[in-house]
Design an enzyme around this catalytic site. Structure first.
Site, short mmCIF file in Angstrom:
data_model
loop_
_atom_site.label_atom_id
_atom_site.label_comp_id
_atom_site.label_asym_id
_atom_site.label_seq_id
_atom_site.Cartn_x
_atom_site.Cartn_y
_atom_site.Cartn_z
N CYS A 143 0.94 -1.18 0.04
CA CYS A 143 -0.06 0.02 0.10
C CYS A 143 0.95 1.05 -0.11
O CYS A 143 1.76 1.47 -0.84
CB CYS A 143 -0.93 -0.13 1.21
SG CYS A 143 -2.30 0.94 1.16
N THR A 144 0.60 2.18 0.67
CA THR A 144 1.37 3.53 1.10
C THR A 144 2.69 3.28 1.41
O THR A 144 3.34 4.45 1.63
CB THR A 144 0.60 4.49 1.70
OG1 THR A 144 0.38 4.24 2.94
CG2 THR A 144 -0.74 4.85 0.91
#
Length: 320
Positions: free
Chosen positions: A107-108
């Site tokens: 993800c981030t």
């Protein structure tokens, strides 16, 4: 089967997404139950203190990053805590990330690796909602917003949350074979089916939601009726606007022309039917609004570089 033990270090920080951590760890832990497979899992925060996840869950790390042995696989999860990262954490990643045999983000977590200069010159992905931000802030990084994960040499990056499980399963399959990865997928009750180049997007995710209710309702109606007459004239009549006014308002509020939005909806519907049903190509082309198999084939080749039959062969759901 390879016997070497793989040391996995998962980085923890305030505001981390708990599933970004636990999802891949469950995959590696599950694989380690098989003979000849060993993933030694450790978690570490900057000072070894507990961290609070974005969900409110508290995680207690095994050690401080300074005391953690050099890992074979360094995994950097995402979460709201990546928005304003601790400079000390970025500095640690800048020094230690290059030493790992494999560097993985979920993800981030890609934002942390980019801040540490580890993504320059690489093709990567991240959660669809921050792909634009990543590309703007780090122009040396080649951001691909579509795949659920990307493998670029020793670097592997994944899209949002559950894509970290897909990536971990792919890494297990790469290291120990499909049978082990399939058994882990069975245990976790997930599909072992999503190769990295299967797109993460959906038409309603990539388009903005219209502000005005008639246009917002029309977006949902298009998604539910991809086989209807979706010409600008027909959609304008349903929205009770002139075709010219409708086309201008739709693009202004969603960021896409009506035609482009319809293309994405129909492609998404056809892909879903190819992946999850045994319906024939002719039936799918009609249900998705293409009308004929040839029209659907042209759309697939243009958007995905592959024909529908080949797409089905590669991405057909195989329940485990």
């Amino acid at each position: 089967m390879k016997q070497r033990s793989v040391h996995v270090l998962v980085v923890l920080f305030e505001g981390v997404q708990s599933l970004d951590v636990s999802g891949p760890m469950e995959v590696f832990a599950g694989a380690s139950r098989f003979p000849g497979v060993s993933y030694r899992l450790r978690t570490a925060s900057l000072d070894g203190a507990q961290v609070r996840c974005s969900s409110g869950l508290t995680l207690v790390p095994d050690t401080a990053l300074a005391d953690a042995p050099a890992p074979d696989l360094l995994l950097v999860p995402g979460g709201p805590g990546t928005r304003t990262p601790d400079p000390e954490l970025v500095d640690w990643l800048r020094v230690h990330a290059p030493r790992a045999r494999e560097l993985v983000s979920v993800c981030t977590g890609a934002l942390l690796l980019a801040e540490a200069g580890q993504l320059d010159g690489h093709r990567v992905t991240t959660h669809w909602s921050v792909c634009g931000t990543l590309a703007r802030r780090f122009p040396a990084v080649r951001v691909d917003p579509d795949p659920i994960f990307v493998r670029d040499g020793r670097l592997a990056t994944s899209a949002g949350v559950t894509a970290g499980i897909d990536l971990a399963l792919a890494l297990v399959e790469e290291e120990h074979g499909r049978d082990v990865a399939l058994a882990v997928a069975r245990q976790l009750v997930v599909f072992l089916r999503r190769p990295g180049n299967q797109a993460q997007f959906s038409a309603q995710l990539t388009a903005q939601t219209a502000v005005r209710e008639p246009l917002r309702e029309l977006q949902h109606w298009i998604t539910e009726h991809p086989d209807a007459d979706l010409s600008v004239e027909a959609l304008a009549a349903r929205a009770r606007l002139s075709p010219r006014h409708f086309a201008r308002a739709f693009q202004a509020e969603t960021g896409l022309t009506p035609g482009r939005y319809v293309e994405r909806v129909r492609l998404e519907q056809a892909r879903r039917l190819l992946e999850d049903t045994t319906e024939g190509i002719t039936g799918i082309s009609r249900a998705s609004g293409y009308g004929t198999p040839e029209a659907m084939r042209r759309a697939f080749v243009k958007a995905l570089g592959t024909a529908p039959a080949e797409y089905r062969r590669r991405f057909r759901s195989q329940p485990v």
